[in-house]
Design a protein around this motif. Structure first.
Motif: not given
Lengths: 448, 326
Positions: A257-263, A278-280, A291-306, A355-357
């Motif tokens: 479900q889309s729910s920022p508190k449960q994601a 947990d979103r930490s 080394a690569a300064n490449r983001i593996i997983i982005p920080s939590y954002h509400n578009q990931f509420a699911r 979720l980005n798509e």
């Protein structure tokens, strides 16, 4: 005879009881201390199950508290004098002490810590089917006494447990001022209720009946969306090490479900939830490969509420599962955690991509019209516990689903007063709805 | 957000009018603590200031502060201010912590909206500071929680969307919402009861923290009464007094339970303020017989019994409206 020289060269580092109690109780929040006591009851229930019970049905834990006292009673088998003597009342569990398989109270501090945290007078009665005993400790007197012994006595009359009704009854009175103040609050009672409901979710759903101040806690499930083209990623791993019990790990990554508190991630050790939503960075969010300064997983954002990630660790030897001593989080240095975490992050990636798509699709078509969003809406909610067979995460791509006509977003501003006139006249709930309704009305007149 | 005074003419809401008079009775009884004219009144004046007018005229309150959220209507509000009333523009959440709590106050947070987390914050802000003898009144709308409409709308797009209850819990935080919450709790009088209980729990928490921080500042909170009424939208109000141990006797002297509008034996129930629909002639007929001497029966003529009964119970508080045409 006292060796004069030794007394001058030796330092007595034995802690005072008052200092020890203060240290012990400071480290744990009040709500966690209550959970620790429930954990002991759960371990009792697990021991009964290990002896052949099919599940926890018929077993119960009753917790009650107010400004005057705290009480927890269970019928989960109790423990005998040997167990009381060898670990239940020892500060720290001796190395050779026997353990309940898959236990959740493995550190040997929970009960004592809770008792001292709550108040300055406690009574414990416990009975197994062939042994029973009581301990009563007025803490202020005990603090003054020499030695660290508690007096184990025969079961006192009036207790709620007996060899016919095996279980444990713990009562703490003369509550500490701040504890008494909290125990009197309705909001605190509700938070404990919810806390047990979520942290002991698995045991409750297996039939353990837990009540708080007379109110029964219902089981809840973590629900995940599943459909033909939308399937959670599931992985089962086993960590073995010679001479030690195996750790089995199940990882599930899914859309809910889309729910920022449960994601977020849920980490469960031997059935006990230690991290919730947990979103930490602990569970991989916002992790950058150095080394690569490449983001593996982005920080939590509400578009990931699911996003829902679940990881279950299970081991007969509870010291092998990666939780910290207060069971409020994970032991990030545990080799089991490090290995599992690597896999968790790999499995997280496709869900994050999806979720980005989904977000991009909604951005283009609006929530009502997005083909991807409509696809997700058709999925069904399924309890996470039912998902056991290894499979890869499956979700459609944007182009995979047939689109309707090309859409364009309109955005404009009008004076509030005028919008209110139309909103009330057309009985609509928002300015957005006014815009859509008036557009539709104009179109109806013009379109041939 | 549209200012509510642009939707509602406050001067002709009969139940609200009755509530104001009832609060005036509550206020009057505070003289056990100190002469009421030295109390400070804090309210949301809007452009009507009806409460200010009443408390000033009936009780002689001189020290008055109006909290005005609508900065945009500053000129109009200023022009409508009937007496010398202090105006503070801003959100109550920002302004309440800085009131002068060395004075005893009568604070009426008369919101037009349904309960929101910021209202709980406001209640806690007052409870954490109010001087013994102060009264806090909080009025909220209780037609239905906005989460119901949101959930129903979302349900059309996504059948697996969060329920109204889940959304309500998310909005307030789970510890503040009873775990037994059901959809019925989110509309009508049950929603009003839920709102009052959540406010009371928040107040209890604030005074508990206050006591732990400094036992010499400890106060108790006691619910004096609560109201339910509908002049259109269902509303509920909670009336709470703060007192400390030394002034417990003064609280008892207030004898709030003896107030006219609280039916005997129903102290724990909310006072429902009905809106009887009677003609001026009918009102005159009933009022001529009231207060009813013990043992006698009201002659109601052709008035529906329920209308007559609700009027007779609270007639002292109802307004007599007449449309003035010229």
């Amino acid at each position: 005879m006292v060796d004069e020289n030794a007394s001058k060269t030796e330092i007595d580092a034995e802690p005072t009881k008052a200092f020890f109690i203060d240290m012990l109780t400071r480290d744990i929040p009040l709500d966690q201390a209550i959970l620790d006591l429930v954990d002991n009851s759960v371990d009792g229930a697990k021991a009964l199950k290990a002896k052949g019970r099919p599940d926890f049905n018929g077993l119960w834990v009753q917790i009650s508290f107010d400004a005057e006292q705290f009480k927890i009673v269970d019928n989960c088998g109790g423990f005998d004098r040997d167990a009381a003597r060898s670990y239940a009342f020892r500060f720290g569990r001796p190395g050779g002490a026997k353990r309940t398989p898959h236990s959740i109270g493995q550190f040997g501090v929970g009960m004592k810590r809770a008792l001292f945290k709550f108040g300055t007078h406690f009574k414990v009665h416990s009975a197994t089917s062939n042994d029973s005993w009581s301990v009563e400790v007025p803490v202020s007197t005990w603090e003054q006494e020499k030695g660290w012994a508690f007096q184990l006595r025969d079961l006192q009359p009036g207790s709620l447990v007996s060899t016919d009704q095996p279980g444990t009854e713990i009562t703490v009175s003369e509550l500490r001022e701040e504890v008494s103040a909290k125990f009197a609050l309705k909001n605190f009672e509700t938070s404990i209720f919810n806390f047990i409901k979520s942290k002991h979710r698995q045991f409750i759903s297996e039939g353990l009946a837990i009540s708080v101040n007379g109110r029964h806690i219902d089981a809840t499930n973590l629900l995940l969306l599943v459909s033909d083209g939308l399937r959670p990623g599931i992985e089962n791993i086993r960590f073995s090490r010679p001479g030690r019990a195996d750790v089995t790990v199940r990882i599930i990554v899914a859309i809910g479900q889309s729910s920022p508190k449960q994601a977020g991630w849920y980490v469960v050790c031997n059935g006990r939830v230690v991290l919730e939503a947990d979103r930490s960075p602990v569970t991989g969010w916002g992790v950058i490969e150095d080394a690569a300064n490449r983001i593996i997983i982005p920080s939590y954002h509400n578009q990931f509420a699911r996003f829902r990630g679940l990881v279950f660790f299970d081991s007969e030897d509870s010291s092998r599962v990666p939780w910290n001593t207060t069971k409020t989080g994970v032991d990030e240095d545990s080799s089991v955690w490090v290995a599992a975490m690597k896999r968790m992050m790999e499995m997280m990636r496709p869900a994050i991509d999806f979720l980005n798509e989904l977000d991009a699709d909604i951005d283009e078509f609006s929530r009502e019209e997005s083909p991807l969003s409509n696809f997700v809406a058709k999925a069904e909610l399924v309890s996470a516990e039912t998902l056991t067979v290894k499979s890869a995460f499956v979700a459609p791509k944007r182009g995979d689903i047939v689109k309707g006509p090309k859409l364009v977003k309109i955005q404009y501003s009008r004076p509030l007063d005028d919008v209110v006139i139309l909103q009330e006249a057309l009985d609509l709930s928002s300015a957005k709805a006014v815009g859509e309704a008036t557009f539709d009305a104009a179109l109806k007149r013009q379109k041939r | 957000m549209v200012e509510s005074f642009r939707k509602i003419d406050y001067s002709i809401r009969p139940a609200k009018y009755a509530e104001r008079l009832m609060l005036c009775d509550v206020f009057r009884r505070l003289s056990a603590f100190e002469p009421v004219e030295s109390y400070k009144y804090v309210g949301f004046g809007s452009v009507w200031f009806s409460d200010f007018v009443l408390f000033h005229r009936a009780l002689g309150i001189r020290d008055m502060l109006s909290i005005e959220q609508s900065e945009a209507a500053r000129e109009r509000i200023n022009a409508n201010k009937p007496f010398s009333i202090d105006l503070k523009f801003g959100k109550s959440t920002a302004l309440l912590p800085d009131l002068d709590y060395s004075k005893r106050q009568f604070i009426w947070l008369d919101y037009d909206d349904p309960l929101g987390p910021e209202m709980l914050e406001d209640a806690a802000a007052v409870a954490a500071r109010a001087r013994s003898g102060s009264v806090l009144v909080i009025s909220v709308q209780c037609v239905r929680a906005p989460e119901i409409a949101i959930a129903d709308r979302e349900m059309k797009i996504d059948p697996n969307t969060q329920t109204a209850e889940q959304r309500f819990i998310t909005k307030f935080g789970s510890r503040r919402v009873p775990d037994t919450l059901s959809r019925e709790d989110l509309s009508g009088w049950t929603y009003g009861e839920l709102s009052r209980n959540m406010l009371l729990a928040e107040i209890d928490e604030a005074i508990s923290t206050r006591k732990l921080a400094d036992p010499s500042q400890a106060v108790f909170a006691k619910e004096i009464c609560s109201f339910e009424y509908e002049d259109g939208a269902k509303m509920t109000s909670l009336v709470v007094i703060f007192y400390n141990e030394e002034e417990r006797q003064k609280l008892e002297s207030c004898a709030f339970e003896q107030m006219d509008f609280i039916p005997a034996g129903e102290q724990d129930k909310p006072v429902y303020i009905p809106t009887p629909k009677l003609t001026l002639r009918e009102i005159r007929n009933l009022e001529g017989q009231l207060p009813l001497p013990p043992g006698s029966v009201l002659n109601i003529g052709h008035i529906p019994a329920s209308e007559a009964k609700s009027f007779a119970g609270m007639y002292r508080y109802f307004p007599n409206f007449a449309v003035v045409q010229n």
